[in-house]
Enzyme design. Structure first.
Site, PDB file in Angstrom:
ATOM      1  N   ARG A  66      56.019  72.979  -3.802  1.00 53.24           N
ATOM      2  CA  ARG A  66      56.488  73.580  -2.552  1.00 53.24           C
ATOM      3  C   ARG A  66      55.962  75.000  -2.401  1.00 53.24           C
ATOM      4  O   ARG A  66      55.877  75.541  -1.305  1.00 53.24           O
ATOM      5  CB  ARG A  66      58.034  73.534  -2.477  1.00 53.24           C
ATOM      6  CG  ARG A  66      58.609  74.096  -1.200  1.00 53.24           C
ATOM      7  CD  ARG A  66      60.010  73.552  -0.848  1.00 53.24           C
ATOM      8  NE  ARG A  66      60.897  73.405  -1.992  1.00 53.24           N
ATOM      9  CZ  ARG A  66      61.449  74.424  -2.652  1.00 53.24           C
ATOM     10  NH1 ARG A  66      61.219  75.655  -2.279  1.00 53.24           N
ATOM     11  NH2 ARG A  66      62.226  74.188  -3.690  1.00 53.24           N
ATOM     12  N   TYR A 102      52.400  74.774  26.190  1.00 48.99           N
ATOM     13  CA  TYR A 102      52.830  73.554  25.509  1.00 48.99           C
ATOM     14  C   TYR A 102      54.350  73.424  25.594  1.00 48.99           C
ATOM     15  O   TYR A 102      55.084  74.313  25.156  1.00 48.99           O
ATOM     16  CB  TYR A 102      52.366  73.591  24.048  1.00 48.99           C
ATOM     17  CG  TYR A 102      52.590  72.303  23.327  1.00 48.99           C
ATOM     18  CD1 TYR A 102      51.955  71.145  23.748  1.00 48.99           C
ATOM     19  CD2 TYR A 102      53.431  72.233  22.232  1.00 48.99           C
ATOM     20  CE1 TYR A 102      52.164  69.938  23.088  1.00 48.99           C
ATOM     21  CE2 TYR A 102      53.641  71.032  21.566  1.00 48.99           C
ATOM     22  CZ  TYR A 102      53.004  69.892  22.005  1.00 48.99           C
ATOM     23  OH  TYR A 102      53.217  68.703  21.348  1.00 48.99           O
ATOM     24  N   ASP A 138      48.530  81.182  20.953  1.00 50.72           N
ATOM     25  CA  ASP A 138      48.344  79.771  20.604  1.00 50.72           C
ATOM     26  C   ASP A 138      46.897  79.419  20.954  1.00 50.72           C
ATOM     27  O   ASP A 138      46.523  79.366  22.126  1.00 50.72           O
ATOM     28  CB  ASP A 138      49.348  78.900  21.376  1.00 50.72           C
ATOM     29  CG  ASP A 138      49.289  77.432  20.951  1.00 50.72           C
ATOM     30  OD1 ASP A 138      48.188  76.963  20.570  1.00 50.72           O
ATOM     31  OD2 ASP A 138      50.327  76.742  21.023  1.00 50.72           O
ATOM     32  N   LYS A 170      44.672  68.753  16.701  1.00 51.93           N
ATOM     33  CA  LYS A 170      43.771  68.493  17.823  1.00 51.93           C
ATOM     34  C   LYS A 170      42.320  68.574  17.351  1.00 51.93           C
ATOM     35  O   LYS A 170      41.964  67.868  16.426  1.00 51.93           O
ATOM     36  CB  LYS A 170      44.099  69.462  18.964  1.00 51.93           C
ATOM     37  CG  LYS A 170      45.603  69.606  19.240  1.00 51.93           C
ATOM     38  CD  LYS A 170      46.230  68.332  19.815  1.00 51.93           C
ATOM     39  CE  LYS A 170      47.756  68.332  19.801  1.00 51.93           C
ATOM     40  NZ  LYS A 170      48.403  69.481  20.407  1.00 51.93           N
TER      41      LYS A 170
HETATM   42  C1  LIG Z   1      49.766  69.978  20.231  1.00 55.26           C
HETATM   43  C2  LIG Z   1      50.051  71.407  20.489  1.00 55.26           C
HETATM   44  C3  LIG Z   1      51.024  72.078  19.752  1.00 55.26           C
HETATM   45  C4  LIG Z   1      51.893  71.376  18.720  1.00 55.26           C
HETATM   46  O1  LIG Z   1      51.153  70.885  17.660  1.00 55.26           O
HETATM   47  P1  LIG Z   1      51.626  69.664  16.701  1.00 55.26           P
HETATM   48  O2  LIG Z   1      50.564  69.636  15.676  1.00 55.26           O
HETATM   49  O3  LIG Z   1      51.687  68.454  17.571  1.00 55.26           O
HETATM   50  O4  LIG Z   1      52.957  70.035  16.174  1.00 55.26           O
HETATM   51  C5  LIG Z   1      51.209  73.422  19.994  1.00 55.26           C
HETATM   52  N1  LIG Z   1      50.488  74.080  20.916  1.00 55.26           N
HETATM   53  C6  LIG Z   1      49.557  73.450  21.667  1.00 55.26           C
HETATM   54  C7  LIG Z   1      48.806  74.229  22.678  1.00 55.26           C
HETATM   55  C8  LIG Z   1      49.307  72.102  21.474  1.00 55.26           C
HETATM   56  O5  LIG Z   1      48.395  71.487  22.227  1.00 55.26           O
END
Ligand SMILES: *Cc1c(COP(=O)(O)O)cnc(C)c1O
Length: 366
Positions: free
Chosen positions: A48, A100, A170, A195
């Site tokens: 962890r 998001y 982000d 992504k």
């Molecule tokens: C998909 C996404 C997230 C969340 O990511 P996960 O890996 O699905 O938890 C956060 N911000 C943006 C802009 C996203 O497209």
């Protein structure tokens, strides 16, 4: 500095050793041998708290972002860890109203007991001066998901810092190859590597990067104590995927450019947006801060039925949420509660041949 492709292939690698693989495999360990009764120095002792695979991928992503990277098991884990680490009860938090959706949900539900003063602003602005007053954290998302609007990171970071706020971006849609928010003045980058960074639609992962060593240490502490840790095998798959990020983005952007051009004049399509197109309203500000374009575009068809027909007739595009993968996908965002029209599509151009993809989409629309 080495180019994007080279840094993706070699990022986080270890010293070459005779008869060892080019890339070490994942290390599966709950406890590690201490080598005796007591831990030696800062050697790994428990899964962890540390894993060699995390550190390798953190070196690679941290180098691309220009900071110290803390790996988390998903994008939401990255955002949640940052918010829980930085925010105190009653703090003011500036959020994109069009970013998001789960980030807004997290603040409204899980973090509601913090009684935050949440100020939602659309990514394209305007950002009136009072939104920064006594703010603790300004979270930007550019290009925003799903609208693909863009804000000026450097300008907003300067204004937020003048008001005493921290700035996080982000960077999921842009990826660290598309945009380096830390160089533009942000204090932290958060990203869903689920992504384009991982890019094969097979795992979830996320990270926070910051140039502030103390903040990185606190984020790591939150990760260790909350127990929200990345799995070793997913980490290894992600590192393996990172090697081709430059190549994949190149094809995805070329496919998005060709689709944007082909769809611009199509009578069934409206509201087409791709920041890489010179006619796009976000193109100017995006060009000033982005290093390359990605494969995500958005457009509108007449209604939900028209989107269903498109996906039914297409051979290459599947109806799938998420984006950034090698397969082309389309997501009708209204089904998830995004405040967009019923026929709004977020389209993620994959790595298929450009001519095949354009012919498939145009054929499915006609
Ligand atoms: C998909 C996404 C997230 C969340 O990511 P996960 O890996 O699905 O938890 C956060 N911000 C943006 C802009 C996203 O497209």
């Amino acid at each position: 500095m080495l180019g994007d492709g080279t840094r993706c292939v070699h990022g986080g690698e270890s010293e070459p050793a005779v008869a060892e693989p080019l890339m070490p495999g994942p290390v599966f360990a709950a406890p590690y041998h201490l080598g005796g009764a007591d831990r030696v120095g800062d050697a790994d002792f428990y899964g962890r708290a540390g894993n060699p695979g995390w550190r390798a991928l953190e070196r690679a992503l941290g180098e691309l972002d220009g900071g110290h990277c803390v790996l988390l098991p998903s994008g939401m884990a990255a955002i949640g860890t940052l918010l829980r680490t930085v925010l105190h009860a009653g703090d003011a938090l500036v959020l994109p109203s069009d970013g998001y959706y789960a980030t807004r949900d997290l603040v409204r539900t899980e973090l509601s007991e913090l009684n935050l003063d949440v100020r939602e602003v659309p990514t394209s602005g305007p950002f009136p001066p009072e939104v920064f007053d006594d703010a603790r954290l300004v979270l930007l998302e550019t290009p925003s998901n799903p609208g693909l609007d863009v804000c000026d990171i450097a300008e907003l970071a300067e204004r937020a810092h003048a008001a005493g706020a921290l700035v996080a971006v982000d960077n999921t849609t842009a990826t660290p190859l598309g945009q380096r928010p830390l160089e533009l003045g942000a204090d932290a980058v958060v990203a869903s590597d689920t992504k384009a960074v991982c890019g094969h639609s097979d795992l979830l992962l996320g990270h926070v990067s910051t140039a502030d060593e103390e903040l990185a240490r606190r984020l790591t502490g939150t990760r260790t104590l909350s127990g929200a840790i990345p799995a070793p095998f997913e980490t290894w798959l992600a590192h393996r995927s990172l090697a081709t990020l430059d190549l994949r983005l190149e094809r995805q952007a070329a496919n998005a450019a060709a689709l944007a051009e082909a769809l611009a004049e199509h009578t069934a399509v409206s509201g087409l947006r791709w920041p890489g197109a010179s006619s796009d309203p976000a193109h100017g500000p995006a060009s000033r801060q982005m290093r390359r374009w990605g494969g995500v575009l958005r457009f509108e068809l007449r209604d939900a039925e028209a989107v269903r027909r498109l996906l039914e007739r297409s051979r290459l595009v599947s109806g799938t949420t998420s984006f950034g993968g090698v397969h082309s996908t389309a997501d009708r965002r209204a089904q998830w509660g995004d405040p967009v029209p019923e026929g709004f599509v977020r389209f993620s151009a994959g790595c298929e041949d450009t001519a095949d993809l354009v012919a498939d989409v145009l054929g499915a629309l006609d």
